[in-house]
Design a protein around this motif. Sequence first.
Motif, PDB file in Angstrom:
ATOM      1  N   ALA A 113      31.840  53.925 128.354  1.00  0.00           N
ATOM      2  CA  ALA A 113      30.684  53.496 129.135  1.00  0.00           C
ATOM      3  C   ALA A 113      29.588  54.544 129.078  1.00  0.00           C
ATOM      4  O   ALA A 113      29.838  55.733 129.171  1.00  0.00           O
ATOM      5  N   ASN A 114      28.345  54.072 128.907  1.00  0.00           N
ATOM      6  CA  ASN A 114      27.191  54.962 128.896  1.00  0.00           C
ATOM      7  C   ASN A 114      26.441  54.912 130.215  1.00  0.00           C
ATOM      8  O   ASN A 114      25.345  55.435 130.330  1.00  0.00           O
ATOM      9  N   GLY A 115      26.979  54.226 131.197  1.00  0.00           N
ATOM     10  CA  GLY A 115      26.295  54.111 132.468  1.00  0.00           C
ATOM     11  C   GLY A 115      27.223  53.541 133.512  1.00  0.00           C
ATOM     12  O   GLY A 115      28.418  53.391 133.296  1.00  0.00           O
ATOM     13  N   ASN A 116      26.666  53.203 134.692  1.00  0.00           N
ATOM     14  CA  ASN A 116      27.454  52.585 135.751  1.00  0.00           C
ATOM     15  C   ASN A 116      26.706  51.362 136.242  1.00  0.00           C
ATOM     16  O   ASN A 116      25.688  50.972 135.661  1.00  0.00           O
ATOM     17  N   LEU A 117      27.230  50.752 137.280  1.00  0.00           N
ATOM     18  CA  LEU A 117      26.602  49.518 137.762  1.00  0.00           C
ATOM     19  C   LEU A 117      25.149  49.727 138.188  1.00  0.00           C
ATOM     20  O   LEU A 117      24.320  48.831 138.036  1.00  0.00           O
ATOM     21  N   LEU A 118      24.822  50.913 138.723  1.00  0.00           N
ATOM     22  CA  LEU A 118      23.440  51.173 139.120  1.00  0.00           C
ATOM     23  C   LEU A 118      22.497  51.125 137.915  1.00  0.00           C
ATOM     24  O   LEU A 118      21.351  50.676 138.027  1.00  0.00           O
ATOM     25  N   SER A 119      22.986  51.581 136.775  1.00  0.00           N
ATOM     26  CA  SER A 119      22.140  51.592 135.580  1.00  0.00           C
ATOM     27  C   SER A 119      21.875  50.192 135.045  1.00  0.00           C
ATOM     28  O   SER A 119      20.985  49.989 134.212  1.00  0.00           O
ATOM     29  N   GLY A 158      34.666  42.479 140.577  1.00  0.00           N
ATOM     30  CA  GLY A 158      33.752  43.467 141.157  1.00  0.00           C
ATOM     31  C   GLY A 158      32.459  43.579 140.382  1.00  0.00           C
ATOM     32  O   GLY A 158      31.364  43.560 140.952  1.00  0.00           O
ATOM     33  N   SER A 159      32.559  43.671 139.061  1.00  0.00           N
ATOM     34  CA  SER A 159      31.358  43.768 138.216  1.00  0.00           C
ATOM     35  C   SER A 159      30.549  42.480 138.263  1.00  0.00           C
ATOM     36  O   SER A 159      29.308  42.511 138.290  1.00  0.00           O
ATOM     37  N   ALA A 160      31.251  41.341 138.266  1.00  0.00           N
ATOM     38  CA  ALA A 160      30.546  40.050 138.308  1.00  0.00           C
ATOM     39  C   ALA A 160      29.745  39.911 139.599  1.00  0.00           C
ATOM     40  O   ALA A 160      28.593  39.458 139.577  1.00  0.00           O
ATOM     41  N   LEU A 161      30.326  40.311 140.727  1.00  0.00           N
ATOM     42  CA  LEU A 161      29.624  40.200 142.005  1.00  0.00           C
ATOM     43  C   LEU A 161      28.475  41.194 142.095  1.00  0.00           C
ATOM     44  O   LEU A 161      27.364  40.847 142.528  1.00  0.00           O
ATOM     45  N   ALA A 162      28.721  42.437 141.660  1.00  0.00           N
ATOM     46  CA  ALA A 162      27.678  43.454 141.742  1.00  0.00           C
ATOM     47  C   ALA A 162      26.479  43.079 140.880  1.00  0.00           C
ATOM     48  O   ALA A 162      25.329  43.183 141.312  1.00  0.00           O
ATOM     49  N   PHE A 163      26.745  42.647 139.664  1.00  0.00           N
ATOM     50  CA  PHE A 163      25.664  42.252 138.760  1.00  0.00           C
ATOM     51  C   PHE A 163      25.058  40.916 139.184  1.00  0.00           C
ATOM     52  O   PHE A 163      23.844  40.743 139.224  1.00  0.00           O
ATOM     53  N   VAL A 184      32.663  38.805 128.003  1.00  0.00           N
ATOM     54  CA  VAL A 184      32.375  37.362 127.907  1.00  0.00           C
ATOM     55  C   VAL A 184      32.784  36.663 129.194  1.00  0.00           C
ATOM     56  O   VAL A 184      32.018  35.878 129.770  1.00  0.00           O
ATOM     57  N   GLY A 185      34.004  36.933 129.673  1.00  0.00           N
ATOM     58  CA  GLY A 185      34.480  36.284 130.896  1.00  0.00           C
ATOM     59  C   GLY A 185      33.648  36.640 132.110  1.00  0.00           C
ATOM     60  O   GLY A 185      33.288  35.767 132.917  1.00  0.00           O
ATOM     61  N   THR A 186      33.308  37.914 132.258  1.00  0.00           N
ATOM     62  CA  THR A 186      32.514  38.360 133.403  1.00  0.00           C
ATOM     63  C   THR A 186      31.099  37.810 133.339  1.00  0.00           C
ATOM     64  O   THR A 186      30.528  37.413 134.360  1.00  0.00           O
ATOM     65  N   SER A 187      30.526  37.767 132.136  1.00  0.00           N
ATOM     66  CA  SER A 187      29.171  37.220 131.996  1.00  0.00           C
ATOM     67  C   SER A 187      29.135  35.742 132.354  1.00  0.00           C
ATOM     68  O   SER A 187      28.170  35.257 132.950  1.00  0.00           O
ATOM     69  N   LEU A 188      30.196  35.006 132.007  1.00  0.00           N
ATOM     70  CA  LEU A 188      30.258  33.584 132.373  1.00  0.00           C
ATOM     71  C   LEU A 188      30.256  33.411 133.887  1.00  0.00           C
ATOM     72  O   LEU A 188      29.608  32.495 134.415  1.00  0.00           O
ATOM     73  N   ALA A 189      30.958  34.293 134.593  1.00  0.00           N
ATOM     74  CA  ALA A 189      30.973  34.229 136.056  1.00  0.00           C
ATOM     75  C   ALA A 189      29.593  34.507 136.624  1.00  0.00           C
ATOM     76  O   ALA A 189      29.139  33.842 137.573  1.00  0.00           O
ATOM     77  N   VAL A 190      28.889  35.485 136.056  1.00  0.00           N
ATOM     78  CA  VAL A 190      27.529  35.804 136.513  1.00  0.00           C
ATOM     79  C   VAL A 190      26.583  34.638 136.251  1.00  0.00           C
ATOM     80  O   VAL A 190      25.774  34.263 137.108  1.00  0.00           O
ATOM     81  N   ILE A 191      26.686  34.051 135.062  1.00  0.00           N
ATOM     82  CA  ILE A 191      25.825  32.916 134.705  1.00  0.00           C
ATOM     83  C   ILE A 191      26.058  31.741 135.656  1.00  0.00           C
ATOM     84  O   ILE A 191      25.109  31.091 136.109  1.00  0.00           O
ATOM     85  N   ALA A 192      27.325  31.466 135.973  1.00  0.00           N
ATOM     86  CA  ALA A 192      27.639  30.376 136.897  1.00  0.00           C
ATOM     87  C   ALA A 192      27.035  30.636 138.271  1.00  0.00           C
ATOM     88  O   ALA A 192      26.428  29.738 138.884  1.00  0.00           O
TER      89      ALA A 192
END
Length: 269
Positions: free
Chosen positions: A141-147, A70-75, A186-194
């Motif tokens: 967490a200091n924020g949400n996906l919108l931030s 969910g985070s990978a797709l949203a970001f 790390v795992g989620t960022s790799l998905a976003v980078i791909a």
Amino acid sequence: MELIGYLACASIGISLGLIGAGGSILMVPVLVFLFDMPPILATSYSLFVVGITSFFAATGKFRKGDVLIGSALAFGLTSMIVVVAIRHFIIPVMPKSFGHLGNAPVSYDLLCIVLFACLMILAAIVMINKGRKDDVENIPANGNLLSTIPYALLVGIVTGFLGAGGGFMLIPVMTLLLGMDIKKAVGTSLAVIALNSLSGFVNDLDHVDINWKFLLIISAIALVGSVAGARLADRINSKRLKACFGWFILILGILIITREGYNFLKIMN
């Protein structure tokens, strides 16, 4: 020089497997200085190598439960829109020159490599600081996906123009704003980078001539390196390694700016 370039591609993959970020920042300089490739073309090749390597690395992380879809797709979708827009509408019409300073032309290639060196220095500072601190885990967490939208846009701009993955920006955002533990970040960022890198590369296919044999060779070398790095990750102090790698990138970035600045001043005079 080509042999050194192939070894550098392997080291990029190893660093990606070991620390999950930072290695891709070296791909464009390797292609430009070791394979004598124009910077704008190097960004296209970098998108593919970074994208495919991150994809396979993310697949391994996903099997371990370290990718939050969910985070990978949203970001990723936010930043991907920026990447696609830049690679499709802006890069093909970029002027080759932005005028002169004295007798020296201010070319797009010069601006590209200098901006990339500045990005290397920024990434190095982040990696050095993170390497000195304890791993970030279970931070509220200091924020949400919108931030995270401004950061997603920034990552898209960096990937779109310079062909870098932006993991050094993604991981702090995911840990500090979304409260992810470091492994999931790390795992989620790799998905976003791909997602970002491969979508950008696909948009380049209609206006860039690709040497597929060369591209697949360096990609395979980087992939093998990433597998080796992932297997070594549990045996090596990744915090200390990240700091050392950061210093290496910092020195290299300064050397690139010094080299290009010297050549530019020599032409001016």
